[in-house]
Design a protein around this motif. Structure first.
Motif, PDB file in Angstrom:
ATOM      1  N   THR A   1       0.819  -1.223   0.000  1.00 56.07           N
ATOM      2  CA  THR A   1       0.000   0.000   0.000  1.00 56.07           C
ATOM      3  C   THR A   1       0.845   1.262   0.000  1.00 56.07           C
ATOM      4  N   THR A   2       2.165   1.128   0.063  1.00 55.01           N
ATOM      5  CA  THR A   2       3.018   2.324   0.061  1.00 55.01           C
ATOM      6  C   THR A   2       3.344   2.799  -1.344  1.00 55.01           C
ATOM      7  N   ALA A   3       3.058   1.995  -2.357  1.00 54.16           N
ATOM      8  CA  ALA A   3       3.317   2.389  -3.748  1.00 54.16           C
ATOM      9  C   ALA A   3       2.357   3.514  -4.133  1.00 54.16           C
ATOM     10  N   THR A   4       2.897   4.521  -4.775  1.00 53.62           N
ATOM     11  CA  THR A   4       2.035   5.603  -5.236  1.00 53.62           C
ATOM     12  C   THR A   4       2.197   5.779  -6.733  1.00 53.62           C
ATOM     13  N   PRO A   5       1.163   5.978  -7.453  1.00 47.51           N
ATOM     14  CA  PRO A   5      -0.226   5.937  -6.975  1.00 47.51           C
ATOM     15  C   PRO A   5      -0.628   4.501  -6.669  1.00 47.51           C
ATOM     16  N   LEU A   6      -1.568   4.364  -5.778  1.00 45.95           N
ATOM     17  CA  LEU A   6      -2.040   3.048  -5.367  1.00 45.95           C
ATOM     18  C   LEU A   6      -2.855   2.413  -6.487  1.00 45.95           C
ATOM     19  N   ASN A   7      -2.469   1.201  -6.853  1.00 42.69           N
ATOM     20  CA  ASN A   7      -3.142   0.472  -7.922  1.00 42.69           C
ATOM     21  C   ASN A   7      -3.840  -0.727  -7.291  1.00 42.69           C
ATOM     22  N   SER A   8      -5.165  -0.704  -7.291  1.00 35.93           N
ATOM     23  CA  SER A   8      -5.925  -1.761  -6.607  1.00 35.93           C
ATOM     24  C   SER A   8      -5.646  -3.143  -7.178  1.00 35.93           C
ATOM     25  N   THR A   9      -5.385  -3.253  -8.477  1.00 36.82           N
ATOM     26  CA  THR A   9      -5.132  -4.582  -9.053  1.00 36.82           C
ATOM     27  C   THR A   9      -3.825  -5.171  -8.526  1.00 36.82           C
ATOM     28  N   GLU A  10      -2.875  -4.326  -8.156  1.00 36.86           N
ATOM     29  CA  GLU A  10      -1.614  -4.829  -7.602  1.00 36.86           C
ATOM     30  C   GLU A  10      -1.743  -5.241  -6.140  1.00 36.86           C
ATOM     31  N   LEU A  11      -2.852  -4.919  -5.522  1.00 37.48           N
ATOM     32  CA  LEU A  11      -3.066  -5.288  -4.122  1.00 37.48           C
ATOM     33  C   LEU A  11      -3.837  -6.597  -3.973  1.00 37.48           C
ATOM     34  N   VAL A  12      -4.379  -7.087  -5.073  1.00 37.90           N
ATOM     35  CA  VAL A  12      -5.175  -8.315  -5.005  1.00 37.90           C
ATOM     36  C   VAL A  12      -4.324  -9.494  -4.530  1.00 37.90           C
ATOM     37  N   ALA A  13      -3.138  -9.665  -5.090  1.00 33.79           N
ATOM     38  CA  ALA A  13      -2.284 -10.806  -4.704  1.00 33.79           C
ATOM     39  C   ALA A  13      -1.846 -10.728  -3.240  1.00 33.79           C
ATOM     40  N   PRO A  14      -1.374  -9.576  -2.741  1.00 31.66           N
ATOM     41  CA  PRO A  14      -1.019  -9.524  -1.308  1.00 31.66           C
ATOM     42  C   PRO A  14      -2.225  -9.781  -0.395  1.00 31.66           C
ATOM     43  N   MET A  15      -3.406  -9.297  -0.792  1.00 35.07           N
ATOM     44  CA  MET A  15      -4.598  -9.545   0.012  1.00 35.07           C
ATOM     45  C   MET A  15      -4.964 -11.020  -0.024  1.00 35.07           C
ATOM     46  N   GLN A  16      -4.795 -11.652  -1.172  1.00 34.41           N
ATOM     47  CA  GLN A  16      -5.072 -13.088  -1.287  1.00 34.41           C
ATOM     48  C   GLN A  16      -4.134 -13.885  -0.381  1.00 34.41           C
ATOM     49  N   ARG A  17      -2.874 -13.470  -0.258  1.00 29.63           N
ATOM     50  CA  ARG A  17      -1.939 -14.160   0.639  1.00 29.63           C
ATOM     51  C   ARG A  17      -2.393 -14.041   2.095  1.00 29.63           C
ATOM     52  N   VAL A  18      -2.933 -12.883   2.459  1.00 29.93           N
ATOM     53  CA  VAL A  18      -3.473 -12.731   3.819  1.00 29.93           C
ATOM     54  C   VAL A  18      -4.619 -13.724   4.015  1.00 29.93           C
ATOM     55  N   GLU A  19      -5.543 -13.739   3.078  1.00 29.84           N
ATOM     56  CA  GLU A  19      -6.695 -14.632   3.193  1.00 29.84           C
ATOM     57  C   GLU A  19      -6.268 -16.100   3.201  1.00 29.84           C
ATOM     58  N   ASP A  20      -5.290 -16.431   2.377  1.00 28.73           N
ATOM     59  CA  ASP A  20      -4.796 -17.814   2.340  1.00 28.73           C
ATOM     60  C   ASP A  20      -4.134 -18.213   3.655  1.00 28.73           C
ATOM     61  N   SER A  21      -3.422 -17.280   4.276  1.00 31.47           N
ATOM     62  CA  SER A  21      -2.767 -17.604   5.549  1.00 31.47           C
ATOM     63  C   SER A  21      -3.808 -17.828   6.642  1.00 31.47           C
ATOM     64  N   CYS A  22      -4.871 -17.043   6.638  1.00 34.18           N
ATOM     65  CA  CYS A  22      -5.949 -17.261   7.603  1.00 34.18           C
ATOM     66  C   CYS A  22      -6.594 -18.629   7.375  1.00 34.18           C
ATOM     67  N   LYS A  23      -6.870 -18.924   6.116  1.00 34.36           N
ATOM     68  CA  LYS A  23      -7.523 -20.190   5.767  1.00 34.36           C
ATOM     69  C   LYS A  23      -6.654 -21.390   6.169  1.00 34.36           C
ATOM     70  N   ALA A  24      -5.350 -21.297   5.947  1.00 31.04           N
ATOM     71  CA  ALA A  24      -4.456 -22.410   6.284  1.00 31.04           C
ATOM     72  C   ALA A  24      -4.509 -22.710   7.783  1.00 31.04           C
ATOM     73  N   CYS A  25      -4.504 -21.671   8.580  1.00 26.96           N
ATOM     74  CA  CYS A  25      -4.555 -21.869  10.031  1.00 26.96           C
ATOM     75  C   CYS A  25      -5.908 -22.443  10.440  1.00 26.96           C
ATOM     76  N   HIS A  26      -6.976 -21.915   9.870  1.00 30.41           N
ATOM     77  CA  HIS A  26      -8.304 -22.430  10.195  1.00 30.41           C
ATOM     78  C   HIS A  26      -8.437 -23.911   9.829  1.00 30.41           C
ATOM     79  N   GLU A  27      -7.919 -24.280   8.672  1.00 31.16           N
ATOM     80  CA  GLU A  27      -8.042 -25.676   8.250  1.00 31.16           C
ATOM     81  C   GLU A  27      -7.323 -26.631   9.196  1.00 31.16           C
ATOM     82  N   GLU A  28      -6.214 -26.200   9.750  1.00 32.85           N
ATOM     83  CA  GLU A  28      -5.462 -27.076  10.656  1.00 32.85           C
ATOM     84  C   GLU A  28      -5.931 -27.004  12.099  1.00 32.85           C
ATOM     85  N   PHE A  29      -6.369 -25.819  12.521  1.00 30.67           N
ATOM     86  CA  PHE A  29      -6.534 -25.620  13.961  1.00 30.67           C
ATOM     87  C   PHE A  29      -7.904 -25.160  14.431  1.00 30.67           C
TER      88      PHE A  29
END
Length: 149
Positions: A118-146
């Motif tokens: 999010t520090t890149a300027t100008p902020l490009n929402s399409t470039e944030l999709v992959a980092p947000m997906q990694r956040v969601e995937d990390s949450c999902k991985a923990c939920h699936e195991e624990f």
């Protein structure tokens, strides 16, 4: 006499309703509140990036920072011994602490990477999709195991 009985019945119902919840000051109550906050923040960010919520650059930057901050806090509310009561955490949280902590660090790293994106300027929402997906995937991985569903 009727009014007195109604007041007593209402008081009894309120007292019984209060007994069924989790103590908000307990470790379980603390982490549940944090996880709910993480979910709400994550859903808002994901909604902006997927077009379900209007994109707001400032809200996205602030939300990513908030998600990063709160992603570091729930782990301290998992005591060394399993909680008493109706927890959604599987026994494996306490039996496989090294793996649980590894996934916690992965979540923290994913939220930090989202903030960095999010520090890149100008902020490009399409470039944030992959980092947000990694956040969601990390949450999902923990939920699936624990997490017990």
């Amino acid at each position: 006499m009727k009014a007195r009985n109604l007041v007593l019945a209402a008081f009894a119902c309120l007292t019984l309703a209060a007994c069924g919840g989790v103590d908000p000051d307990s470790p379980m109550g603390q982490r549940q509140a944090i996880f709910k906050q993480m979910l709400k923040t994550s859903e808002d960010l994901g909604g902006m990036l997927r077009g379900r919520v209007p994109f707001n650059e400032q809200r996205l930057v602030e939300g990513a920072a908030e998600l990063d901050r709160i992603s570091r806090t729930p782990w301290q509310h998992f005591p060394q011994v399993k909680d008493e009561g109706d927890t959604r955490a599987k026994d494996e949280v306490w039996q496989r602490q090294a793996r649980f902590q590894e996934l916690a660090r992965e979540t923290e790293a994913a939220t930090a990477a989202l903030v960095a994106a999010t520090t890149a300027t100008p902020l490009n929402s399409t470039e944030l999709v992959a980092p947000m997906q990694r956040v969601e995937d990390s949450c999902k991985a923990c939920h699936e195991e624990f997490r017990a569903y």
